[in-house]
Enzyme design. Structure first.
Site, PDB file in Angstrom:
ATOM      1  N   PRO A 130       0.788  -1.227   0.000  1.00 35.55           N
ATOM      2  CA  PRO A 130       0.000   0.000   0.000  1.00 35.55           C
ATOM      3  C   PRO A 130       0.829   1.292   0.000  1.00 35.55           C
ATOM      4  O   PRO A 130       1.864   1.375   0.668  1.00 35.55           O
ATOM      5  CB  PRO A 130      -0.827  -0.094   1.290  1.00 35.55           C
ATOM      6  CG  PRO A 130      -0.138  -1.112   2.116  1.00 35.55           C
ATOM      7  CD  PRO A 130       0.524  -2.063   1.169  1.00 35.55           C
ATOM      8  N   ASN A 131       0.338   2.238  -0.781  1.00 38.05           N
ATOM      9  CA  ASN A 131       0.873   3.604  -0.904  1.00 38.05           C
ATOM     10  C   ASN A 131       2.173   3.698  -1.705  1.00 38.05           C
ATOM     11  O   ASN A 131       2.633   4.807  -1.971  1.00 38.05           O
ATOM     12  CB  ASN A 131       1.068   4.255   0.479  1.00 38.05           C
ATOM     13  CG  ASN A 131      -0.249   4.414   1.207  1.00 38.05           C
ATOM     14  OD1 ASN A 131      -1.199   4.946   0.631  1.00 38.05           O
ATOM     15  ND2 ASN A 131      -0.334   3.947   2.426  1.00 38.05           N
ATOM     16  N   ARG A 150       5.536  12.305  -2.948  1.00 41.04           N
ATOM     17  CA  ARG A 150       5.561  12.845  -1.576  1.00 41.04           C
ATOM     18  C   ARG A 150       6.601  12.106  -0.740  1.00 41.04           C
ATOM     19  O   ARG A 150       7.094  11.062  -1.172  1.00 41.04           O
ATOM     20  CB  ARG A 150       4.181  12.632  -0.921  1.00 41.04           C
ATOM     21  CG  ARG A 150       3.284  13.815  -1.064  1.00 41.04           C
ATOM     22  CD  ARG A 150       1.862  13.437  -0.774  1.00 41.04           C
ATOM     23  NE  ARG A 150       1.118  13.310  -2.030  1.00 41.04           N
ATOM     24  CZ  ARG A 150      -0.056  12.739  -2.161  1.00 41.04           C
ATOM     25  NH1 ARG A 150      -0.626  12.171  -1.119  1.00 41.04           N
ATOM     26  NH2 ARG A 150      -0.684  12.706  -3.320  1.00 41.04           N
ATOM     27  N   TYR A 200      11.653   8.307   1.049  1.00 38.21           N
ATOM     28  CA  TYR A 200      11.539   7.222   0.064  1.00 38.21           C
ATOM     29  C   TYR A 200      12.223   7.513  -1.274  1.00 38.21           C
ATOM     30  O   TYR A 200      12.197   6.665  -2.165  1.00 38.21           O
ATOM     31  CB  TYR A 200      10.069   6.858  -0.152  1.00 38.21           C
ATOM     32  CG  TYR A 200       9.386   6.414   1.118  1.00 38.21           C
ATOM     33  CD1 TYR A 200       9.854   5.307   1.815  1.00 38.21           C
ATOM     34  CD2 TYR A 200       8.295   7.115   1.631  1.00 38.21           C
ATOM     35  CE1 TYR A 200       9.258   4.902   2.989  1.00 38.21           C
ATOM     36  CE2 TYR A 200       7.686   6.711   2.814  1.00 38.21           C
ATOM     37  CZ  TYR A 200       8.171   5.606   3.484  1.00 38.21           C
ATOM     38  OH  TYR A 200       7.580   5.204   4.656  1.00 38.21           O
ATOM     39  N   ASN A 258       7.688  -5.803  -1.199  1.00 38.85           N
ATOM     40  CA  ASN A 258       7.750  -4.709  -0.233  1.00 38.85           C
ATOM     41  C   ASN A 258       6.329  -4.601   0.328  1.00 38.85           C
ATOM     42  O   ASN A 258       5.458  -4.004  -0.311  1.00 38.85           O
ATOM     43  CB  ASN A 258       8.175  -3.391  -0.894  1.00 38.85           C
ATOM     44  CG  ASN A 258       8.292  -2.275   0.137  1.00 38.85           C
ATOM     45  OD1 ASN A 258       7.783  -2.397   1.256  1.00 38.85           O
ATOM     46  ND2 ASN A 258       8.949  -1.185  -0.230  1.00 38.85           N
ATOM     47  N   ALA A 280       3.321  -0.858   4.779  1.00 34.32           N
ATOM     48  CA  ALA A 280       2.844  -0.833   6.178  1.00 34.32           C
ATOM     49  C   ALA A 280       2.367  -2.204   6.654  1.00 34.32           C
ATOM     50  O   ALA A 280       2.394  -2.492   7.867  1.00 34.32           O
ATOM     51  CB  ALA A 280       1.734   0.197   6.327  1.00 34.32           C
ATOM     52  N   GLU A 320      12.158  -9.857   1.185  1.00 30.54           N
ATOM     53  CA  GLU A 320      11.433  -8.675   1.673  1.00 30.54           C
ATOM     54  C   GLU A 320      12.315  -7.452   1.406  1.00 30.54           C
ATOM     55  O   GLU A 320      13.490  -7.459   1.767  1.00 30.54           O
ATOM     56  CB  GLU A 320      11.200  -8.860   3.176  1.00 30.54           C
ATOM     57  CG  GLU A 320      10.576  -7.690   3.883  1.00 30.54           C
ATOM     58  CD  GLU A 320      10.545  -7.933   5.410  1.00 30.54           C
ATOM     59  OE1 GLU A 320      10.935  -9.028   5.885  1.00 30.54           O
ATOM     60  OE2 GLU A 320      10.150  -6.991   6.121  1.00 30.54           O
ATOM     61  N   HIS A 348      12.687  -3.143   1.672  1.00 23.88           N
ATOM     62  CA  HIS A 348      12.209  -1.839   2.137  1.00 23.88           C
ATOM     63  C   HIS A 348      13.144  -0.771   1.622  1.00 23.88           C
ATOM     64  O   HIS A 348      14.373  -0.925   1.686  1.00 23.88           O
ATOM     65  CB  HIS A 348      12.174  -1.778   3.667  1.00 23.88           C
ATOM     66  CG  HIS A 348      11.230  -2.780   4.235  1.00 23.88           C
ATOM     67  ND1 HIS A 348       9.869  -2.613   4.177  1.00 23.88           N
ATOM     68  CD2 HIS A 348      11.454  -3.976   4.820  1.00 23.88           C
ATOM     69  CE1 HIS A 348       9.291  -3.674   4.716  1.00 23.88           C
ATOM     70  NE2 HIS A 348      10.233  -4.511   5.114  1.00 23.88           N
ATOM     71  N   ARG A 383      13.932   3.642  12.120  1.00 24.20           N
ATOM     72  CA  ARG A 383      12.776   4.548  12.154  1.00 24.20           C
ATOM     73  C   ARG A 383      11.963   4.347  13.446  1.00 24.20           C
ATOM     74  O   ARG A 383      12.485   3.860  14.440  1.00 24.20           O
ATOM     75  CB  ARG A 383      11.953   4.328  10.882  1.00 24.20           C
ATOM     76  CG  ARG A 383      12.760   4.667   9.615  1.00 24.20           C
ATOM     77  CD  ARG A 383      11.943   4.579   8.362  1.00 24.20           C
ATOM     78  NE  ARG A 383      10.848   5.538   8.373  1.00 24.20           N
ATOM     79  CZ  ARG A 383       9.827   5.490   7.501  1.00 24.20           C
ATOM     80  NH1 ARG A 383       9.778   4.545   6.579  1.00 24.20           N
ATOM     81  NH2 ARG A 383       8.868   6.401   7.559  1.00 24.20           N
TER      82      ARG A 383
END
Ligand code: CA2
Length: 164
Positions: free
Chosen positions: A10-11, A18, A23, A74, A77, A98, A100, A107
């Protein structure tokens, strides 16, 4: 030919628009184009998909059991929340890497735990878009080596049964 499914959670469709400080500036499409080019060079068949929907990601992982040899994901969230995605990866049993973009361990504390890492072959975190490229290279090498090992094993089994 090795077949790899690449999933963006998601996103991630918002990449480059943004939160560039976290990112990066590349869009998801440009990450996907670079991966597609790299896959062609390696002789790997890849299918790249993005979803904002947990259930859709779970269904795609389940379906990957027939038609794919490995998965790069990835989970965004869902990394930190989704037992369903973890269970799907474990159930399907395909080697999964996986990825990221950011270093989740540096973080907020809620990002430090991944439900996926325990069932993944490996995790790449904090290297930006290069992480996807390294995942493709690493998963390809892993799958080729596994195939080679299986082939050698079945040849030596056949030879042994002939000499019995
Ligand atoms: O670093 C990563 O790749 C993450 O998987 C990205 C997720 C985050 O929840 C994980 O903790 C780490 C967030 C993806 C959202 O991407 C956006 C991109 C541009 C603008 C807004 C969000």
């Amino acid at each position: 030919m090795v077949r790899i499914l690449v999933l963006h959670g998601p996103n991630l469709n918002l990449l480059g628009t943004r939160e560039r400080a976290i990112y990066g500036t590349l869009s998801m499409d440009s990450i996907d184009s670079a991966l597609t080019k790299q896959a062609e060079e390696l002789g790997v068949a890849i299918d790249i998909r993005q979803s904002n929907n947990e259930g859709e990601l779970v269904t795609w992982i389940q379906e990957a059991g027939s038609g794919f040899d490995g998965v790069i994901i990835n989970p965004a969230a869902y990394t930190h929340t989704s037992i369903a995605i973890r269970d799907a990866i474990a159930a399907v049993g395909l080697p999964t890497i996986e990825v990221h973009l950011s270093n989740i361990h540096q973080r907020e504390p809620f990002r430090h735990h991944s439900y996926v890492s325990g069932v993944a072959l490996g995790q790449i975190s904090g290297l930006g878009p290069i992480g996807y490229s390294l995942a493709l290279r690493g998963l390809h090498e892993h799958l080729v080596a596994t195939r080679r090992r299986k082939k050698t094993l079945s040849v030596s089994r056949r030879q042994k049964s002939k000499t019995k």
